[in-house]
Design an enzyme around this catalytic site. Structure first.
Site, PDB file in Angstrom:
ATOM      1  N   GLU A 221       0.870  -1.175   0.000  1.00 22.16           N
ATOM      2  CA  GLU A 221       0.000   0.000   0.000  1.00 22.16           C
ATOM      3  C   GLU A 221       0.909   1.227   0.000  1.00 22.16           C
ATOM      4  OE1 GLU A 221      -3.090  -0.084  -0.454  1.00 22.16           O
ATOM      5  OE2 GLU A 221      -3.584  -2.186  -0.074  1.00 22.16           O
ATOM      6  N   CYS A 255      -1.774   9.629   2.232  1.00 19.96           N
ATOM      7  CA  CYS A 255      -1.207   9.155   0.967  1.00 19.96           C
ATOM      8  C   CYS A 255      -2.204   9.207  -0.176  1.00 19.96           C
ATOM      9  CB  CYS A 255      -0.671   7.734   1.129  1.00 19.96           C
ATOM     10  SG  CYS A 255      -1.941   6.522   1.595  1.00 19.96           S
TER      11      CYS A 255
END
Length: 525
Positions: A221, A255
């Site tokens: 991720e 993010c």
């Protein structure tokens, strides 16, 4: 500090026995029973609840995260996730009937078993230090794996609280390792059945390379240079409010938030005005005095962000105030004029919102594909035709239309990157699937021996028989055009298979009987 012990690294020498313990436990099948997994998930829920005051304090110490953001993105997120998984685990873990099996092959009862992958490593990160560590752990527990959690040393207070949370689980099945590069290196030297990592693409490459040495599967991720695109037909007020929230939540350390905004030059003045209005609404006394605005996690990251602004050729339109002592960086909007600008060329991962005006949507799409062809998220604002065009022409891990990363706010929706922004996904059922091997199983009864005798040598005279049993004829010609067959249509009522045709005939039969009964009742009235 009373609730939180001082950050203490795990000795490198203790890592091998810790990993061996959870690996050996998996071999005993202890984690396989569904009830065992449910008990561990319930214990995890209560461990989060019992330590929620410590989590709030730790998030405040590490990130100056507000109580509100700590609950909605950390504590409550993980507790709700655990409850959702508990509610659905038995259903997810059941064997599945294998799809698309020809009628004859169904005699061997093909099915899909849900087997745990084994002993897994979960490496967390600092921006959402609870959610991004506990979320994958919930999936590992649900799947029946044993696990070692490595929290981020960059959020040391939260890391120590997470150690207490993990200690509430079965110590032979789940462990927590604290530390930095030496501990991470020692962990990667061990053999794992899965590695789950959340963090930067640079470290993701290191982990993927190390995992490849032992053919260990990974879920990565990662981040990305995510574009927001605002067209001339967008609702400018909503775009400004939503993108402002998305970029400055958690002091920009998200993010999935937009890394830059491409906006039609015709609506730029109105957009900037709405940004100023929203900024005053969100932070009426200024961001520095606001209890709702966080801080950069450490001085190193603060200096990195300052350097990005200093190296930019852009013009600061809103914000720009900095305070190194407090690790404070005011929400800052900067207009840039080139995609090579430092604020677009790299992922900021901070409260910086670069804006690049464009002439039209086509130019915005070209720029977005040039900057990063596989970002973690994409955020188009405009009418349906425009947003559909963006989704068609841009790849991304996920997308939120007319909003800022709303798809990342849904805890039961699969979340993950693509290309350089990551591989694999999790959350909700996807978390269970991330740590599960879908094992195909058949069972061949003894009475079938005469039916499968065709597979045994000698093969002479058997090929034609085997092909008659297994081969399928195409329904298209050499040019790829589908051939229409009236006989086939009548036999299947347009379905793509014999079973589909039988199902359609059954529906027609039921409908006919129903209509007939209805007409009979009507005639008696």
């Amino acid at each position: 500090m009373g609730l939180i012990p001082v950050f203490t690294e795990t000795s490198v020498e203790a890592i091998v026995p810790a990993v061996s313990r959870v690996r050996n436990t998996f071999i005993t099948q202890k984690t396989k029973p569904i009830e065992f997994r449910l008990v561990q998930l319930r214990k995890l829920y209560w461990a989060l609840t019992d330590n929620e005051a410590a989590i709030v304090e730790a998030c405040k110490q590490d990130l100056n995260k507000s109580v509100y953001e700590t609950y909605i993105s950390e504590i409550d997120w993980c507790r709700n996730d655990a409850l959702f998984v508990c509610k659905n685990l038995e259903k997810w873990a059941k064997d599945e009937s294998a799809p698309d099996i020809p009628l004859m092959n169904r005699l061997v009862s093909p099915k899909i078993r849900k087997d745990p992958l084994g002993c897994v490593l979960i490496v967390g990160t600092y921006n959402f230090p609870v959610q991004l560590a506990i979320g994958p752990l919930i999936g590992a527990i649900a799947a029946g794996c044993t696990a070692v959690l490595k929290p981020s040393e960059n959020a040391p207070s939260v890391a120590m609280v997470l150690e207490k949370v993990v200690a509430a689980l079965d110590p032979d099945c789940y462990g927590c390792i604290q530390g930095g590069i030496p501990q991470s290196t020692a962990l990667l030297d061990q053999k794992w059945d899965k590695i789950f990592y959340t963090g930067s693409p640079g470290v993701g490459k290191i982990i993927a390379k190390k995992a490849a040495e032992t053919l260990t599967p990974v879920t990565l991720e990662l981040g990305g240079r995510n574009p927001a695109i605002v067209t001339r037909n967008a609702d400018i007020r909503l775009a400004a409010r939503r993108l402002l929230w998305g970029k400055f939540f958690n002091a920009g350390q998200v993010c999935i938030s937009q890394n830059y905004t491409l906006i039609d030059h015709e609506v730029l003045p109105g957009f900037l005005k709405e940004l100023e209005v929203a900024m005053k609404e969100f932070y009426p006394d200024g961001a520095k005095a606001s209890p709702d605005y966080g801080r950069i996690v450490n001085t190193r990251q603060w200096k990195r962000l300052k350097d990005m602004i200093d190296n930019s050729n852009g013009r600061i339109l809103i914000g720009g105030t900095m305070d190194e002592a407090e690790k404070f960086l005011e929400p800052t909007v900067i207009q840039v004029d080139n995609i090579t600008d430092s604020l677009i060329a790299d992922e900021s991962f901070g409260p910086i919102m670069p804006i690049l005006p464009v002439n039209d949507l086509d130019q915005a799409i070209r720029i977005a594909n040039e900057v990063d062809p596989t970002p973690l998220g994409a955020y188009p604002f405009g009418n349906k035709a425009e947003t559909d065009k963006v989704l068609l022409n841009l790849r991304s891990g996920g997308a939120s239309v007319n909003d800022a990363w709303f798809h990342g706010c849904l805890p039961t929706l699969a979340f993950g990157g693509v290309g350089t922004s990551g591989q694999g996904s999790y959350r909700g059922k996807a978390s269970f699937d991330a740590f599960t091997h879908r094992r195909s199983v058949t069972t061949t009864p003894g009475w079938m021996e005469s039916l499968i005798d065709v597979r045994y040598p000698p093969y002479k005279g058997k090929l034609a028989q085997f092909q008659k049993m297994t081969n399928v004829k195409p329904n298209f010609d050499r040019n790829g055009k589908v051939k229409f067959s009236l006989v086939s249509f009548l036999l299947t009522l347009g379905a793509r298979s014999t079973l589909g045709g039988l199902a359609r005939y059954l529906l027609v039969l039921l409908a006919t009987v129903g209509i007939q009964q209805y007409l009979e009742r009507r005639s008696k009235l």
